[in-house]
Design a protein around this motif. Structure first.
Motif, PDB file in Angstrom:
ATOM      1  N   PHE A 185     -11.812  19.519  30.371  1.00  0.00           N
ATOM      2  CA  PHE A 185     -11.938  18.332  29.850  1.00  0.00           C
ATOM      3  C   PHE A 185     -13.310  18.161  29.310  1.00  0.00           C
ATOM      4  O   PHE A 185     -14.193  18.500  29.844  1.00  0.00           O
ATOM      5  N   ASN A 186     -13.279  17.356  28.160  1.00  0.00           N
ATOM      6  CA  ASN A 186     -14.548  16.945  27.649  1.00  0.00           C
ATOM      7  C   ASN A 186     -14.219  15.469  26.918  1.00  0.00           C
ATOM      8  O   ASN A 186     -13.258  15.192  26.424  1.00  0.00           O
ATOM      9  N   ILE A 187     -15.573  14.946  26.977  1.00  0.00           N
ATOM     10  CA  ILE A 187     -15.449  13.703  26.061  1.00  0.00           C
ATOM     11  C   ILE A 187     -17.028  13.435  25.583  1.00  0.00           C
ATOM     12  O   ILE A 187     -17.986  13.945  26.326  1.00  0.00           O
ATOM     13  N   ASN A 188     -17.236  12.984  24.451  1.00  0.00           N
ATOM     14  CA  ASN A 188     -18.422  12.522  24.161  1.00  0.00           C
ATOM     15  C   ASN A 188     -18.156  11.341  23.117  1.00  0.00           C
ATOM     16  O   ASN A 188     -16.911  11.068  22.610  1.00  0.00           O
ATOM     17  N   GLY A 189     -19.321  10.572  23.119  1.00  0.00           N
ATOM     18  CA  GLY A 189     -19.230   9.338  22.276  1.00  0.00           C
ATOM     19  C   GLY A 189     -20.654   8.718  21.884  1.00  0.00           C
ATOM     20  O   GLY A 189     -21.676   9.395  22.436  1.00  0.00           O
ATOM     21  N   GLY A 190     -20.509   7.573  21.304  1.00  0.00           N
ATOM     22  CA  GLY A 190     -21.853   7.125  21.280  1.00  0.00           C
ATOM     23  C   GLY A 190     -21.541   5.568  20.767  1.00  0.00           C
ATOM     24  O   GLY A 190     -20.399   5.066  20.237  1.00  0.00           O
ATOM     25  N   TYR A 191     -22.692   4.802  20.971  1.00  0.00           N
ATOM     26  CA  TYR A 191     -22.598   3.262  20.610  1.00  0.00           C
ATOM     27  C   TYR A 191     -23.911   3.235  19.464  1.00  0.00           C
ATOM     28  O   TYR A 191     -25.014   3.525  19.853  1.00  0.00           O
ATOM     29  N   VAL A 192     -23.449   2.692  18.267  1.00  0.00           N
ATOM     30  CA  VAL A 192     -24.391   2.619  17.271  1.00  0.00           C
ATOM     31  C   VAL A 192     -24.392   1.363  16.821  1.00  0.00           C
ATOM     32  O   VAL A 192     -23.598   0.515  16.782  1.00  0.00           O
ATOM     33  N   ASN A 193     -25.822   0.729  16.672  1.00  0.00           N
ATOM     34  CA  ASN A 193     -25.929  -0.528  16.361  1.00  0.00           C
ATOM     35  C   ASN A 193     -26.913  -0.347  14.938  1.00  0.00           C
ATOM     36  O   ASN A 193     -27.859   0.102  14.817  1.00  0.00           O
ATOM     37  N   THR A 194     -26.171  -1.058  13.740  1.00  0.00           N
ATOM     38  CA  THR A 194     -26.884  -0.815  12.412  1.00  0.00           C
ATOM     39  C   THR A 194     -27.137  -2.260  11.926  1.00  0.00           C
ATOM     40  O   THR A 194     -26.394  -3.163  12.027  1.00  0.00           O
ATOM     41  N   ARG A 195     -27.925  -2.274  11.353  1.00  0.00           N
ATOM     42  CA  ARG A 195     -28.425  -3.679  10.265  1.00  0.00           C
ATOM     43  C   ARG A 195     -28.683  -3.069   9.079  1.00  0.00           C
ATOM     44  O   ARG A 195     -29.522  -2.060   8.865  1.00  0.00           O
ATOM     45  N   GLY A 196     -28.125  -3.568   8.104  1.00  0.00           N
ATOM     46  CA  GLY A 196     -28.076  -3.198   6.711  1.00  0.00           C
ATOM     47  C   GLY A 196     -28.106  -4.179   5.783  1.00  0.00           C
ATOM     48  O   GLY A 196     -27.696  -5.414   6.041  1.00  0.00           O
ATOM     49  N   PRO A 197     -28.918  -4.144   4.808  1.00  0.00           N
ATOM     50  CA  PRO A 197     -28.869  -5.196   3.560  1.00  0.00           C
ATOM     51  C   PRO A 197     -27.758  -5.208   2.699  1.00  0.00           C
ATOM     52  O   PRO A 197     -27.054  -4.018   2.711  1.00  0.00           O
ATOM     53  N   LEU A 198     -27.504  -6.160   1.786  1.00  0.00           N
ATOM     54  CA  LEU A 198     -26.666  -6.194   0.723  1.00  0.00           C
ATOM     55  C   LEU A 198     -27.077  -4.961  -0.416  1.00  0.00           C
ATOM     56  O   LEU A 198     -28.396  -4.557  -0.202  1.00  0.00           O
ATOM     57  N   THR A 199     -26.179  -4.611  -1.064  1.00  0.00           N
ATOM     58  CA  THR A 199     -26.499  -3.482  -2.180  1.00  0.00           C
ATOM     59  C   THR A 199     -25.941  -4.136  -3.488  1.00  0.00           C
ATOM     60  O   THR A 199     -25.357  -4.981  -3.621  1.00  0.00           O
ATOM     61  N   GLY A 200     -26.244  -3.008  -4.475  1.00  0.00           N
ATOM     62  CA  GLY A 200     -25.650  -3.403  -5.821  1.00  0.00           C
ATOM     63  C   GLY A 200     -26.444  -4.679  -6.373  1.00  0.00           C
ATOM     64  O   GLY A 200     -27.447  -5.276  -6.303  1.00  0.00           O
ATOM     65  N   GLY A 201     -25.258  -5.799  -6.986  1.00  0.00           N
ATOM     66  CA  GLY A 201     -26.078  -6.972  -7.720  1.00  0.00           C
ATOM     67  C   GLY A 201     -25.966  -8.047  -6.715  1.00  0.00           C
ATOM     68  O   GLY A 201     -26.263  -9.129  -7.305  1.00  0.00           O
ATOM     69  N   GLY A 202     -25.607  -8.094  -5.379  1.00  0.00           N
ATOM     70  CA  GLY A 202     -25.938  -9.106  -4.500  1.00  0.00           C
ATOM     71  C   GLY A 202     -27.465  -9.545  -4.720  1.00  0.00           C
ATOM     72  O   GLY A 202     -28.465  -8.991  -4.660  1.00  0.00           O
ATOM     73  N   PHE A 203     -27.399 -10.904  -4.715  1.00  0.00           N
ATOM     74  CA  PHE A 203     -28.754 -11.542  -4.888  1.00  0.00           C
ATOM     75  C   PHE A 203     -29.621 -11.314  -3.519  1.00  0.00           C
ATOM     76  O   PHE A 203     -30.811 -11.477  -3.513  1.00  0.00           O
ATOM     77  N   GLY A 204     -28.774 -11.179  -2.508  1.00  0.00           N
ATOM     78  CA  GLY A 204     -29.649 -10.716  -1.309  1.00  0.00           C
ATOM     79  C   GLY A 204     -30.084  -9.395  -1.002  1.00  0.00           C
ATOM     80  O   GLY A 204     -30.340  -8.989   0.031  1.00  0.00           O
ATOM     81  N   ASN A 205     -29.750  -8.578  -1.952  1.00  0.00           N
ATOM     82  CA  ASN A 205     -30.253  -7.168  -1.920  1.00  0.00           C
ATOM     83  C   ASN A 205     -31.919  -6.988  -2.161  1.00  0.00           C
ATOM     84  O   ASN A 205     -32.440  -7.359  -3.132  1.00  0.00           O
ATOM     85  N   PRO A 206     -32.460  -6.686  -0.944  1.00  0.00           N
ATOM     86  CA  PRO A 206     -33.803  -6.517  -1.289  1.00  0.00           C
ATOM     87  C   PRO A 206     -34.353  -5.639  -2.225  1.00  0.00           C
ATOM     88  O   PRO A 206     -35.402  -5.673  -2.898  1.00  0.00           O
ATOM     89  N   VAL A 207     -33.662  -4.488  -2.607  1.00  0.00           N
ATOM     90  CA  VAL A 207     -33.985  -3.467  -3.483  1.00  0.00           C
ATOM     91  C   VAL A 207     -33.795  -4.147  -4.856  1.00  0.00           C
ATOM     92  O   VAL A 207     -34.907  -3.896  -5.824  1.00  0.00           O
ATOM     93  N   LEU A 208     -32.744  -4.865  -5.155  1.00  0.00           N
ATOM     94  CA  LEU A 208     -32.572  -5.606  -6.479  1.00  0.00           C
ATOM     95  C   LEU A 208     -33.791  -6.546  -6.563  1.00  0.00           C
ATOM     96  O   LEU A 208     -34.511  -6.811  -7.622  1.00  0.00           O
ATOM     97  N   ALA A 209     -34.164  -7.347  -5.603  1.00  0.00           N
ATOM     98  CA  ALA A 209     -35.256  -8.407  -5.397  1.00  0.00           C
ATOM     99  C   ALA A 209     -36.572  -7.315  -5.915  1.00  0.00           C
ATOM    100  O   ALA A 209     -37.178  -7.880  -6.618  1.00  0.00           O
ATOM    101  N   ALA A 210     -36.779  -6.404  -5.383  1.00  0.00           N
ATOM    102  CA  ALA A 210     -38.155  -5.678  -5.741  1.00  0.00           C
ATOM    103  C   ALA A 210     -38.313  -5.493  -7.078  1.00  0.00           C
ATOM    104  O   ALA A 210     -39.463  -5.249  -7.856  1.00  0.00           O
ATOM    105  N   TYR A 211     -37.124  -5.449  -7.690  1.00  0.00           N
ATOM    106  CA  TYR A 211     -37.278  -5.026  -9.561  1.00  0.00           C
ATOM    107  C   TYR A 211     -37.089  -6.442 -10.249  1.00  0.00           C
ATOM    108  O   TYR A 211     -37.554  -6.348 -11.319  1.00  0.00           O
ATOM    109  N   PHE A 212     -36.366  -7.364  -9.553  1.00  0.00           N
ATOM    110  CA  PHE A 212     -36.044  -8.284 -10.396  1.00  0.00           C
ATOM    111  C   PHE A 212     -36.974  -9.521 -10.212  1.00  0.00           C
ATOM    112  O   PHE A 212     -36.962 -10.340 -11.185  1.00  0.00           O
ATOM    113  N   MET A 213     -37.416  -9.862  -8.961  1.00  0.00           N
ATOM    114  CA  MET A 213     -38.133 -10.937  -8.492  1.00  0.00           C
ATOM    115  C   MET A 213     -39.461 -10.982  -9.315  1.00  0.00           C
ATOM    116  O   MET A 213     -40.295 -10.215  -9.480  1.00  0.00           O
TER     117      MET A 213
END
Length: 999
Positions: free
Chosen positions: A373-401
């Motif tokens: 018998f074997n079992i493996n697993g994980g609990y992942v907590n991710t925080r991520g920003p918007l991407t692409g043309g979203g106005f809340g995208n920080p990378v877009l803001a870095a170039y557009f603002m």
């Protein structure tokens, strides 16, 4: 009597002299990961004097004082000789027998010796997987296997990695390989619905992996039938070994920064932005008063010069901790592990942390019965920003603002005034007051019973489960940002996939002849799989200004409340046979019949098969006499497998609800369907050669393949007058051809120093061979499907440069490139390159000196193009004038006679120069220092004083250096398999220090 006494005295004297002229050699033997190696044979060269290592790897051997060399050997490792100097201690590290014919590799539904293989199987072992600064195993595979392309589209921690094996075989069906973890056919890839870039494999801790086998051709993978069209990746997790309980602790700490930066695309500071903007206003014919008024409205001379790029990007932290225990006896073995991993991205609001664990128990209940018998697993907590043309995208803001729009007010509070920020958002503030999180739980388990009916007849049955649960939460506050128009909004999405698998096999091994060494291995099996999906979606709007109240239940206006189900199932019978004659000639075959719920009643079942043959030429008498040749093998295979990677209900003619009228529930057709829809077929042919010389100090593998795909599961465009935009049909065909080379060499090998080289090279040519009526299909603004061309062909207007007389942008009017126009709509579109590379691979050098080890891997990629989807805003000759620009904009035309490729800068744009063309298409050729590590193994004599069995310390760098051929490539050359930059989180370079302890 006197003679007897003299004889006894003589014997005693000789014995004393012998004792005086002998010495004891002791030490400890480990593998490349620092794990102890028990039962290793240690012999004095040229004699029968010897011993074996203990469970902890230690040994002791008394040898004559004039002894010069001892030999260490064991199954699965390279036999090595060690010169005896003046030291009485030898701490040996034995390496695995990579490429040796006696090596056992994991294949479909079992394991085989390499000498018995007729297919192409590449293996990556634990030392090349564990303790890497990556969130999932698919990222680790980059550069490890010839012909396997592993590409990131974003540096968001935990994001999905695109993997293609031997090219793309389908146009609109899946091109992802099949993942099998400990016998479980798992769901993999992205599963998010709120845009957080998830990866189901990120819940698996790479430190728990023992090996990864990549099955690339028909003979290796067709036993998986309809699932093997895009290759198979088999992951085997670690299991315990008998002996006393052994513990291992690993830790790694470090930081992440942006891997590739092009200074030519650095955002402008306030002075430079207003300089180019003033020029653009003048060029647009504005009056002096209008120029000053416009500049003032943009923040000119307000004393602010805020660097959004520096504020948005950061140095991310990286750390991981892993501990494991293994042991057991001759009947029961166990392996337990736990891990914690944290990675912060290079952009604010990007982070992943994972808690993982695994357990495996194997028990030999009797001479005939083994259970596990074997079992493996994980609990992942991710925080991520918007991407692409979203106005809340920080990378877009870095170039557009604009640099004149600060993130903070004078009193230190966040600047949330829309008029001061234009139509963009203060992403610095949104990082704190908005919420975008995803919590993933992944569990994989397997239980099996193995019964040896006879000595050569084995029955095995197993039950497996693969469970993935995702909780996605998003809150957009009512005061600023995307939530402001709706006075705040919140989403809560729940997704669950429960995948069950039952597999039963019967293996029979039989010697067919008493006179000749003729061996038959036969396997038959039955497999049933069902995956159940459940999705729940909730959204509400109209929130109070109290930002701590951010759950959908708080919103005054419910918007969405839905729950859906989506299942699929497979039912399979399979068999395989392998005939081996004197280890010289091997013939293999497989057959599998698959049934799938994804196809109509008349086409649910498909038949898939393979044949393969190999010739171990080195076993022939005329080769055995050539001592320099240690391995020479010829292989060939052909087969048919399938692809069912489409929607679960694409073949159904469906009605859907939600088409409501006058507050009354309504339904309408939601899918055209096709009851004749059936399997997409993949027909791979492979021929290869394996060569080893000088006791395998040089090993070469070369493979040539042709993959033909037929009855493609293609999404055909429909006239919108039908009420639908597309329908899935079995139409079209495609071909992939390629060459793969893998080389391992040890140019230098001495007592204290060794240099080894690993090189792999892959080339692939993808070509669409037929489309409906031969007509091309324009997929979108950027790509086209055309017979004779690659599936990922960029279809763009060709930029012809700048008119030196007036600074206008020019485009070619036809393929001859003889005439140009400054009218964008009059320019002709053409296929201008492919997103798929022509050549890719890696070069790894490993240097070992005493206890030190230096590894360096270069990854290279040539022949594809990368498109910048947002370049029109920061390089568009004045388009999007109220957004910031890149420093390369100053290459613009300014006066008659100027020769440049950047047109005259005009406020609000110059003749559609911002629209897609080859100006925003760059060569994607690059070489990257993918991995470099300097490590030191502490001598066992020193480690034992701290009651440690082994200790290893290292410093590692990942993606430290990137060379690109095209100086105008704005962003990282890795942009996914479609090679389109979408202002995602930047791919990181990582520097870490690590420690591995055994005790």
């Amino acid at each position: 009597m006197r003679k007897i006494l003299w004889l006894l005295c003589g014997l005693l004297f000789c014995a004393s002299q012998l004792k005086a002229q002998s010495r004891t050699i002791s030490g400890r033997i480990t593998d490349e990961s620092g794990n102890p190696l028990p039962n290793v044979s240690i012999t004095l060269k040229g004699t029968s004097l010897g011993t074996t290592s203990k469970p902890d790897g230690s040994f002791s051997l008394t040898v004559p004082d004039n002894a010069k060399t001892i030999v260490m050997s064991s199954v699965g490792v390279i036999t090595q000789e060690f010169a005896l100097g003046s030291s009485s201690t030898i701490d040996a590290v034995l390496r695995s027998q990579t490429g040796s014919l006696s090596e056992v590799v994991i294949v479909a539904y079992g394991a085989q010796k390499k000498k018995d293989l007729t297919g192409v199987v590449a293996t990556v072992k634990a030392p090349d997987i564990e303790n890497r600064p990556f969130t999932s195993v698919d990222k680790i595979l980059q550069g490890q296997v010839a012909g396997l392309q592993s590409v990131a589209a974003t540096g968001q921690p935990g994001a999905n990695q695109s993997i293609i094996i031997r090219g793309m075989s389908s146009i609109t069906a899946s091109n992802a390989p099949l993942w099998v973890i400990d016998g479980i056919i798992v769901n993999s890839g992205e599963a998010h619905r709120l845009g957080n870039n998830s990866n189901l494999l990120s819940t698996l801790n790479p430190n728990d992996i023992e090996s990864v086998s990549v099955l690339k051709d028909a003979a290796a993978g067709s036993l998986y039938g309809s699932r093997a069209a895009n290759g198979v990746i088999i992951v085997t997790t670690k299991k315990g070994k008998s002996g006393k309980t052994r513990f291992r602790f690993d830790t790694e700490l470090g930081q992440n920064d942006i891997a590739y930066v092009n200074d030519r695309y650095e955002p402008l500071n306030a002075e430079k932005y207003f300089e180019i903007t003033r020029e653009g206003l003048v060029n647009a014919g504005r009056t002096p008063a209008d120029v000053e008024s416009t500049l003032t409205g943009l923040g000119y001379n307000n004393g602010v010069d805020f660097n959004w790029y520096d504020a948005v990007n950061k140095i991310g932290k990286q750390q991981q901790y892993n501990i494991s225990a293994e042991g057991g006896n001759d009947k029961t073995t166990f392996y337990l592990s736990g891990g914690y991993f944290v990675q912060e991205g290079t952009t604010i609001n990007s982070k992943l942390d994972r808690t993982s664990g695994s357990a495996r128990i194997t028990h030999k209940a009797s001479e005939k019965v083994t259970v596990g018998f074997n079992i493996n697993g994980g609990y992942v907590n991710t925080r991520g920003p918007l991407t692409g043309g979203g106005f809340g995208n920080p990378v877009l803001a870095a170039y557009f603002m604009l640099p004149s729009r600060p993130a903070y007010n004078d009193d230190g509070t966040y600047n949330l005034t829309a008029s001061r920020l234009g139509n963009l958002h203060n992403v610095i503030a949104l990082t704190e007051i908005d919420k975008r999180t995803q919590k993933d739980v992944g569990l994989r388990s397997n239980a099996f019973v193995e019964y040896n009916i006879l000595q050569n007849l084995k029955f095995r049955t197993s039950l497996s489960g693969d469970l993935n649960m995702l909780e996605e939460d998003q809150y957009n506050n009512p005061l600023h940002g995307d939530g402001m128009p709706s006075v705040g909004r919140a989403f809560s999405y729940y997704t669950r996939y429960f995948n069950r698998l039952s597999t039963t096999t019967l293996d029979w091994n039989q010697k067919l002849s008493k006179e000749y060494d003729l061996q038959l291995n036969l396997q038959v099996g039955y497999e049933a799989q069902k995956s159940s999906g459940y999705q729940n979606s909730v959204q509400s709007q109209l929130f109070p200004s109290n930002l701590s109240m951010n759950l959908p239940a708080i919103g005054a206006t419910p918007v969405t409340a839905t729950a859906t189900l989506s299942d699929y199932s497979f039912l399979s019978q399979f068999s395989s046979a392998n005939i081996n004659f004197e280890d010289k000639y091997i013939l293999s075959g497989s057959f599998r019949r698959d049934g799938s719920s994804r196809f109509g009643a008349n086409n649910k079942y498909g038949n898939f098969w393979s044949v393969g043959a190999s010739w171990n030429v080195d076993k022939e008498a005329f080769i055995e006499s050539i001592q320099q040749i240690s391995q020479l093998k010829l292989r060939a295979s052909y087969g048919v497998n399938g692809n069912a990677g489409i929607g679960n209900y694409d073949w159904y003619r469906l009605y859907g609800y939600g088409f409501n009228y006058n507050q009354t529930p309504g339904s309408a057709p939601s899918n055209v369907g096709d009851s004749s829809l059936t399997w997409e077929l993949n027909k791979p042919f492979n021929v290869g050669i394996d060569v080893g010389v000088l006791q395998n100090r040089i090993q070469l593998t070369v493979d040539y393949y042709v993959r033909k795909s037929e009855d493609l599961l293609l999404d055909m465009p429909l006239s919108l007058t039908s009420g639908f935009s597309k329908v899935t049909r079995n139409i079209g065909s495609m071909e992939n051809k390629g060459l793969e080379i893998a080389l391992h060499a040890v140019p230098v090998k001495s007592k204290e120093f060794e240099w080894s080289v690993d090189f792999n090279y892959a080339t692939n040519r993808n070509r669409i061979t037929s489309l409906p009526d031969g007509n091309e299909i324009v997929m979108n603004t950027f790509f086209v499907l055309r017979q004779g061309s690659s599936i990922q062909s960029f279809y763009l207007r060709e930029y012809a440069g700048v008119d030196p007389a007036n600074g206008d942008p020019l485009w070619y009017t036809d393929a001859s490139h003889q005439t140009t126009t400054n009218n964008y709509s009059s320019a002709a579109r053409a296929i201008v390159g492919s997103a798929l590379p022509k050549v890719f691979g890696s070069l790894t050098n490993t240097f070992r000196y005493k206890g030190f080890t230096l590894d360096a891997q270069l990854y290279y990629n040539f022949g594809n193009y990368v498109q910048d989807q947002w370049g029109g805003y920061y390089m568009g000759a004045g388009f999007g004038a109220t957004y910031n620009k890149a420093s390369r904009i100053f290459d613009r035309w300014t006066k008659p006679g100027d020769v440049t490729d950047v047109p005259r800068y005009i406020y609000n744009g110059n003749k559609n120069f911002n629209s897609s063309s080859t100006f925003y298409l760059n060569k994607g050729d690059f070489i990257r220092l993918r991995n470099i590590q300097l490590g030191y193994t502490v001598p066992a004599s020193v480690a034992s004083k701290a009651k440690l069995s082994n200790a290893f310390v290292y410093v590692r760098g990942t993606n430290l250096f990137t060379w690109v051929k095209d100086d105008n490539l704005p962003f990282d050359p890795e942009q996914g398999t479609n090679s389109q930059a979408n202002l995602n989180v930047f791919i990181p370079k990582t520097i870490t220090v690590g420690l591995s302890l055994g005790f």
